[in-house]
Scaffold this motif. Structure first.
Motif, PDB file in Angstrom:
ATOM      1  N   ALA A 106      98.175  71.205 119.088  1.00 46.66           N
ATOM      2  CA  ALA A 106      98.317  72.625 118.756  1.00 46.66           C
ATOM      3  C   ALA A 106      97.669  72.932 117.413  1.00 46.66           C
ATOM      4  O   ALA A 106      96.988  73.947 117.250  1.00 46.66           O
ATOM      5  N   ARG A 107      97.889  72.058 116.432  1.00 45.22           N
ATOM      6  CA  ARG A 107      97.300  72.294 115.111  1.00 45.22           C
ATOM      7  C   ARG A 107      95.781  72.276 115.186  1.00 45.22           C
ATOM      8  O   ARG A 107      95.113  73.123 114.588  1.00 45.22           O
ATOM      9  N   TYR A 108      95.223  71.310 115.889  1.00 47.52           N
ATOM     10  CA  TYR A 108      93.770  71.204 116.032  1.00 47.52           C
ATOM     11  C   TYR A 108      93.196  72.522 116.555  1.00 47.52           C
ATOM     12  O   TYR A 108      92.237  73.066 116.002  1.00 47.52           O
ATOM     13  N   HIS A 109      93.799  73.036 117.617  1.00 46.81           N
ATOM     14  CA  HIS A 109      93.262  74.247 118.236  1.00 46.81           C
ATOM     15  C   HIS A 109      93.425  75.458 117.321  1.00 46.81           C
ATOM     16  O   HIS A 109      92.508  76.277 117.195  1.00 46.81           O
ATOM     17  N   PHE A 110      94.580  75.552 116.665  1.00 48.65           N
ATOM     18  CA  PHE A 110      94.804  76.710 115.798  1.00 48.65           C
ATOM     19  C   PHE A 110      93.854  76.692 114.606  1.00 48.65           C
ATOM     20  O   PHE A 110      93.238  77.713 114.276  1.00 48.65           O
ATOM     21  N   VAL A 111      93.723  75.538 113.958  1.00 48.31           N
ATOM     22  CA  VAL A 111      92.829  75.435 112.801  1.00 48.31           C
ATOM     23  C   VAL A 111      91.387  75.706 113.223  1.00 48.31           C
ATOM     24  O   VAL A 111      90.628  76.362 112.506  1.00 48.31           O
ATOM     25  N   GLU A 112      91.014  75.215 114.389  1.00 44.76           N
ATOM     26  CA  GLU A 112      89.664  75.474 114.895  1.00 44.76           C
ATOM     27  C   GLU A 112      89.431  76.974 115.066  1.00 44.76           C
ATOM     28  O   GLU A 112      88.379  77.498 114.681  1.00 44.76           O
ATOM     29  N   MET A 113      90.417  77.677 115.617  1.00 38.61           N
ATOM     30  CA  MET A 113      90.257  79.113 115.847  1.00 38.61           C
ATOM     31  C   MET A 113      90.102  79.886 114.540  1.00 38.61           C
ATOM     32  O   MET A 113      89.280  80.801 114.448  1.00 38.61           O
ATOM     33  N   ILE A 114      90.879  79.532 113.518  1.00 39.47           N
ATOM     34  CA  ILE A 114      90.856  80.343 112.292  1.00 39.47           C
ATOM     35  C   ILE A 114      89.764  79.921 111.315  1.00 39.47           C
ATOM     36  O   ILE A 114      89.483  80.649 110.360  1.00 39.47           O
ATOM     37  N   THR A 115      89.146  78.753 111.540  1.00 36.38           N
ATOM     38  CA  THR A 115      88.100  78.303 110.616  1.00 36.38           C
ATOM     39  C   THR A 115      86.710  78.273 111.240  1.00 36.38           C
ATOM     40  O   THR A 115      85.713  78.415 110.527  1.00 36.38           O
ATOM     41  N   GLU A 116      86.630  78.080 112.560  1.00 44.41           N
ATOM     42  CA  GLU A 116      85.331  77.950 113.213  1.00 44.41           C
ATOM     43  C   GLU A 116      85.123  78.986 114.313  1.00 44.41           C
ATOM     44  O   GLU A 116      84.061  79.592 114.420  1.00 44.41           O
ATOM     45  N   GLY A 117      86.133  79.159 115.129  1.00 51.85           N
ATOM     46  CA  GLY A 117      86.025  80.036 116.286  1.00 51.85           C
ATOM     47  C   GLY A 117      86.516  79.322 117.526  1.00 51.85           C
ATOM     48  O   GLY A 117      87.059  78.222 117.461  1.00 51.85           O
ATOM     49  N   GLY A 118      86.313  79.950 118.654  1.00 51.18           N
ATOM     50  CA  GLY A 118      86.754  79.363 119.909  1.00 51.18           C
ATOM     51  C   GLY A 118      86.802  80.406 120.995  1.00 51.18           C
ATOM     52  O   GLY A 118      86.605  81.604 120.749  1.00 51.18           O
ATOM     53  N   HIS A 119      87.027  79.949 122.223  1.00 50.54           N
ATOM     54  CA  HIS A 119      87.108  80.848 123.372  1.00 50.54           C
ATOM     55  C   HIS A 119      85.826  81.674 123.521  1.00 50.54           C
ATOM     56  O   HIS A 119      85.864  82.858 123.859  1.00 50.54           O
ATOM     57  N   GLY A 120      84.690  81.045 123.219  1.00 48.69           N
ATOM     58  CA  GLY A 120      83.409  81.715 123.367  1.00 48.69           C
ATOM     59  C   GLY A 120      82.997  82.565 122.185  1.00 48.69           C
ATOM     60  O   GLY A 120      81.944  83.214 122.225  1.00 48.69           O
ATOM     61  N   ILE A 121      83.795  82.570 121.120  1.00 50.23           N
ATOM     62  CA  ILE A 121      83.481  83.349 119.917  1.00 50.23           C
ATOM     63  C   ILE A 121      83.083  82.373 118.812  1.00 50.23           C
ATOM     64  O   ILE A 121      83.876  81.520 118.422  1.00 50.23           O
ATOM     65  N   ASN A 122      81.868  82.499 118.305  1.00 52.27           N
ATOM     66  CA  ASN A 122      81.335  81.538 117.340  1.00 52.27           C
ATOM     67  C   ASN A 122      81.533  81.993 115.896  1.00 52.27           C
ATOM     68  O   ASN A 122      80.595  82.030 115.098  1.00 52.27           O
ATOM     69  N   ARG A 123      82.744  82.346 115.576  1.00 57.32           N
ATOM     70  CA  ARG A 123      83.141  82.709 114.211  1.00 57.32           C
ATOM     71  C   ARG A 123      84.659  82.625 114.162  1.00 57.32           C
ATOM     72  O   ARG A 123      85.323  82.609 115.210  1.00 57.32           O
TER      73      ARG A 123
END
Length: 207
Positions: A54-71
């Protein structure tokens, strides 16, 4: 449910990881694997199949992006992809990451022994994240310690019979300023959590 597969290393990531690791040590820093903060996994379940934790995914979303969004994603965007998270929970998790970011800047559970590691070194680690994390697990794995009896709460198998605790909050997000022994009912998930201490750290634990 699809199984998470680590992404390939970026092109050009050709650092000799062993030498780089030794360089960090000689610079006065140590990096080791740690046990992730439990608040991430307690807050949402919809990360499963998308990331190793869960932490990996959350940190990825707020620092890199995810779900097809590259920011980095905004709070309202995270809610769209993870409806089991509220805006308040997202903000609480953001604050948790920012509090520890100086020594835990990576989405993998690697901790720097102190603040001050140069940004270029952090970026080199991020560019070689999976390989460096595998090296850290070999060199400085997390210590699985036996947790002593909890302080401040006595638990029986059913939440209705908890003793030494009081239900102070019925919220969908993490309560503010909890005290050891508090019982929190997560109204969005229908689950109970007790705020406990092992004598070293304090945690919300599902009961």
């Amino acid at each position: 449910m699809s199984q998470y597969t680590p992404p390939p290393q970026p092109s050009g990531s050709n650092i000799d990881l062993e030498k780089f690791y030794n360089f960090i040590l000689t610079s006065g820093f140590r990096i080791f694997e740690y046990q992730e903060e439990p608040e991430y996994a307690q807050s949402f379940d919809s990360w499963r199949g998308k990331a190793p934790s869960a932490r990996y995914h959350f940190v990825e979303m707020i620092t890199e992006g995810g779900h097809g969004i590259n920011r980095p994603l905004q709070n309202f965007e995270i809610v769209q992809f993870h409806p089991d998270l509220s805006i308040q929970e997202i903000q609480s998790l953001r604050e948790l990451f920012e509090t520890n970011e100086g020594i835990r800047p990576f989405k993998q559970p690697m901790q720097i022994s102190k603040t001050g590691l140069p940004e270029n070194s952090k970026n080199d680690i991020k560019s070689n994240l999976e390989g460096f994390y595998n090296l850290i697990k070999e060199k400085s794995p997390k210590v699985e310690r036996i947790i002593p009896p909890f302080i401040g709460a006595t638990l029986s198998p059913r939440p209705a019979k908890l003793t030494g605790t009081s239900i102070k909050t019925m919220l969908s997000s993490l309560p503010n300023n909890p005290e050891v022994g508090d019982l929190w009912f997560n109204s969005s998930k229908g689950k109970y959590f007790a705020y406990l201490s092992d004598g070293i750290s304090k945690y919300w634990v599902e009961v």
